[in-house]
Write a protein that holds these residues in place. Structure first.
Motif, PDB file in Angstrom:
ATOM      1  N   HIS A 137     -17.211  19.979 -17.870  1.00 42.63           N
ATOM      2  CA  HIS A 137     -17.005  20.267 -16.452  1.00 42.63           C
ATOM      3  C   HIS A 137     -15.517  20.404 -16.133  1.00 42.63           C
ATOM      4  CE1 HIS A 137     -15.587  16.143 -15.720  1.00 42.63           C
ATOM      5  NE2 HIS A 137     -16.554  15.752 -16.535  1.00 42.63           N
ATOM      6  N   GLU A 138     -15.244  20.962 -14.959  1.00 44.86           N
ATOM      7  CA  GLU A 138     -13.872  21.094 -14.500  1.00 44.86           C
ATOM      8  C   GLU A 138     -13.283  19.738 -14.115  1.00 44.86           C
ATOM      9  OE1 GLU A 138     -13.476  25.491 -12.421  1.00 44.86           O
ATOM     10  OE2 GLU A 138     -13.960  23.737 -11.173  1.00 44.86           O
ATOM     11  N   ILE A 139     -11.986  19.601 -14.316  1.00 50.59           N
ATOM     12  CA  ILE A 139     -11.242  18.451 -13.816  1.00 50.59           C
ATOM     13  C   ILE A 139     -10.458  18.906 -12.595  1.00 50.59           C
ATOM     14  CG2 ILE A 139      -9.451  16.752 -14.333  1.00 50.59           C
ATOM     15  CD1 ILE A 139     -11.934  16.341 -16.003  1.00 50.59           C
ATOM     16  N   ARG A 140     -10.500  18.091 -11.538  1.00 49.36           N
ATOM     17  CA  ARG A 140      -9.724  18.369 -10.329  1.00 49.36           C
ATOM     18  C   ARG A 140      -8.855  17.161 -10.010  1.00 49.36           C
ATOM     19  NH1 ARG A 140     -10.860  22.332  -6.665  1.00 49.36           N
ATOM     20  NH2 ARG A 140     -12.411  23.856  -7.352  1.00 49.36           N
ATOM     21  N   LEU A 141      -7.554  17.386  -9.917  1.00 48.51           N
ATOM     22  CA  LEU A 141      -6.631  16.299  -9.650  1.00 48.51           C
ATOM     23  C   LEU A 141      -5.747  16.636  -8.452  1.00 48.51           C
ATOM     24  CD1 LEU A 141      -5.396  15.489 -13.281  1.00 48.51           C
ATOM     25  CD2 LEU A 141      -7.316  14.465 -12.044  1.00 48.51           C
ATOM     26  N   HIS A 142      -5.596  15.668  -7.551  1.00 52.00           N
ATOM     27  CA  HIS A 142      -4.668  15.825  -6.433  1.00 52.00           C
ATOM     28  C   HIS A 142      -3.243  15.958  -6.961  1.00 52.00           C
ATOM     29  CE1 HIS A 142      -7.170  14.546  -2.845  1.00 52.00           C
ATOM     30  NE2 HIS A 142      -7.989  14.292  -3.862  1.00 52.00           N
ATOM     31  N   ALA A 143      -2.443  16.785  -6.290  1.00 49.09           N
ATOM     32  CA  ALA A 143      -1.058  17.004  -6.689  1.00 49.09           C
ATOM     33  C   ALA A 143      -0.133  16.792  -5.501  1.00 49.09           C
ATOM     34  CB  ALA A 143      -0.880  18.415  -7.240  1.00 49.09           C
ATOM     35  N   GLU A 144       1.053  16.293  -5.795  1.00 43.14           N
ATOM     36  CA  GLU A 144       2.116  16.180  -4.804  1.00 43.14           C
ATOM     37  C   GLU A 144       3.159  17.264  -5.051  1.00 43.14           C
ATOM     38  OE1 GLU A 144       2.966  11.854  -3.108  1.00 43.14           O
ATOM     39  OE2 GLU A 144       3.264  11.935  -5.265  1.00 43.14           O
ATOM     40  N   ASP A 199       0.841  -1.187   0.000  1.00 42.00           N
ATOM     41  CA  ASP A 199       0.000   0.000   0.000  1.00 42.00           C
ATOM     42  C   ASP A 199       0.879   1.241   0.000  1.00 42.00           C
ATOM     43  OD1 ASP A 199      -2.380  -1.440   0.079  1.00 42.00           O
ATOM     44  OD2 ASP A 199      -2.311  -1.604   2.270  1.00 42.00           O
ATOM     45  N   GLY A 200       0.311   2.347  -0.449  1.00 49.76           N
ATOM     46  CA  GLY A 200       1.058   3.588  -0.490  1.00 49.76           C
ATOM     47  C   GLY A 200       0.277   4.738   0.100  1.00 49.76           C
ATOM     48  N   VAL A 201       0.941   5.886   0.178  1.00 50.60           N
ATOM     49  CA  VAL A 201       0.319   7.108   0.671  1.00 50.60           C
ATOM     50  C   VAL A 201       0.676   8.238  -0.285  1.00 50.60           C
ATOM     51  CG1 VAL A 201       0.255   8.819   2.516  1.00 50.60           C
ATOM     52  CG2 VAL A 201       0.345   6.389   3.088  1.00 50.60           C
ATOM     53  N   HIS A 202      -0.334   8.979  -0.710  1.00 49.40           N
ATOM     54  CA  HIS A 202      -0.137  10.155  -1.558  1.00 49.40           C
ATOM     55  C   HIS A 202      -0.259  11.389  -0.679  1.00 49.40           C
ATOM     56  CE1 HIS A 202      -1.196  13.365  -4.402  1.00 49.40           C
ATOM     57  NE2 HIS A 202      -0.747  12.593  -5.378  1.00 49.40           N
ATOM     58  N   ARG A 203       0.815  12.170  -0.577  1.00 49.53           N
ATOM     59  CA  ARG A 203       0.763  13.398   0.226  1.00 49.53           C
ATOM     60  C   ARG A 203       0.275  14.530  -0.668  1.00 49.53           C
ATOM     61  NH1 ARG A 203       4.334  15.046   5.245  1.00 49.53           N
ATOM     62  NH2 ARG A 203       2.766  13.590   6.024  1.00 49.53           N
ATOM     63  N   SER A 204      -1.023  14.760  -0.635  1.00 49.34           N
ATOM     64  CA  SER A 204      -1.635  15.788  -1.474  1.00 49.34           C
ATOM     65  C   SER A 204      -1.405  17.165  -0.870  1.00 49.34           C
ATOM     66  CB  SER A 204      -3.145  15.537  -1.622  1.00 49.34           C
ATOM     67  OG  SER A 204      -3.399  14.304  -2.255  1.00 49.34           O
ATOM     68  N   VAL A 205      -0.877  18.075  -1.679  1.00 49.55           N
ATOM     69  CA  VAL A 205      -0.659  19.448  -1.203  1.00 49.55           C
ATOM     70  C   VAL A 205      -1.709  20.408  -1.750  1.00 49.55           C
ATOM     71  CG1 VAL A 205       1.806  19.139  -0.853  1.00 49.55           C
ATOM     72  CG2 VAL A 205       0.972  19.914  -3.093  1.00 49.55           C
ATOM     73  N   GLY A 206      -2.584  19.910  -2.598  1.00 48.42           N
ATOM     74  CA  GLY A 206      -3.632  20.732  -3.174  1.00 48.42           C
ATOM     75  C   GLY A 206      -4.189  20.074  -4.412  1.00 48.42           C
ATOM     76  N   GLU A 207      -5.002  20.821  -5.159  1.00 48.60           N
ATOM     77  CA  GLU A 207      -5.621  20.295  -6.371  1.00 48.60           C
ATOM     78  C   GLU A 207      -5.327  21.209  -7.550  1.00 48.60           C
ATOM     79  OE1 GLU A 207      -9.775  19.623  -5.714  1.00 48.60           O
ATOM     80  OE2 GLU A 207      -9.419  18.478  -3.874  1.00 48.60           O
TER      81      GLU A 207
END
Length: 274
Positions: A189-196, A171-179
């Motif tokens: 529609h808008e696309i929103r993607l988590h970013a590291e 398993d892993g962990v994504h440290r999202s700092v924003g979108e």
């Protein structure tokens, strides 16, 4: 739609330089194209495939026992392994630990890795045909329509999001700092993607799209230059690249956060390796 690009277009020239650098970086000694195994260590000293010596772990420390006949030396120092050596890693750390084989005794490097709080080794063999037969990663042609303007919306604090990886046992962990928020051709529609976060304020976005499993691997990633002061960003999907798991079954590469998907065909960037 953008005007057609030509061979003299400076955007294409920059993209071609990017591609040359990308292919060169992949075709390195003991790089991702050389992986030939991924094996967990157990509590009893045991033989493993493709790696001489006896390997084990007590859960905290990894051990290798070998003698002169095994021909194993320590990476860096070149010291021969005659007896038992040990190493300790934190989770997600890796160590290019020992080497053997070939005319110079350095053909295969054994990488010690800690994944999911367990020790494993990966063999990296410079004679792997994945490396020796490699010329370049296939890509879509450069398409200026896939250079997208967007906006980065940072979180007040990073958020750790559980994710899967290319190895179902890890398993892993994504440290999202924003979108990253943007629109793409063909979607209302808008696309929103988590970013590291990356070095120097850049961002890394791992995503699915409708080409996955057809012309592209199951997921890809794209690096985004540091957002401007107003939060605006430029996302160049022509520079979308594969994770190492696209080239080898021995990767533990992170999957996208659930919902990090673009529901059209992103026909730009790298394709499934040939």
């Amino acid at each position: 739609m953008s005007s057609p690009t030509t061979a003299t277009d400076p955007r294409i020239a920059r993209w071609e330089r990017f591609r040359e650098g990308r292919n060169s970086a992949l075709a390195t000694e003991h790089g991702w194209l050389t992986l030939t195994s991924f094996q967990w260590l157990g509590p009893e000293p045991s033989h493993l495939e493709l790696a001489p010596g006896l390997w084990s772990t007590d859960g905290t420390t990894a051990f290798l026992t070998a003698g002169p006949a095994d021909g194993i030396t320590v990476v860096g120092s070149g010291e021969a392994v005659d007896g038992t050596i040990s190493a300790v890693l934190e989770d997600e750390e890796s160590l290019m630990w020992v080497q053997y084989g070939g005319a110079d005794g350095k053909q295969v490097v054994v990488e010690l890795a800690m994944r999911a709080d367990k020790y494993a080794i990966r063999t990296r063999d410079d004679a792997s045909p994945v490396l020796t037969e490699f010329t370049a990663v296939p890509t879509y042609d450069y398409n200026p329509d896939w250079v997208i303007n967007g906006l980065f919306e940072p979180y007040a604090e990073p958020q750790d999001v559980p994710i899967g990886t290319a190895n179902p046992l890890v398993d892993g962990v994504h440290r999202s700092v924003g979108e990253v928020v943007f629109r793409v051709p063909g979607i209302g529609h808008e696309i929103r993607l988590h970013a590291e976060a990356e070095k120097l304020g850049a961002l890394n976005v791992t995503f699915h799209d409708e080409t996955n499993g057809d012309t592209t691997d199951e997921w890809r990633k794209v690096f985004i230059p540091r957002p401007r002061p107003d939060g605006s960003v430029v996302i160049d999907f022509n520079r979308a690249i594969n994770y190492p798991s696209a080239f080898t079954p021995y990767g533990t590469c992170p999957m996208p956060v659930r919902g990090n998907s673009i529901d059209v065909r992103v026909e730009a960037g790298e394709k499934i390796p040939g």
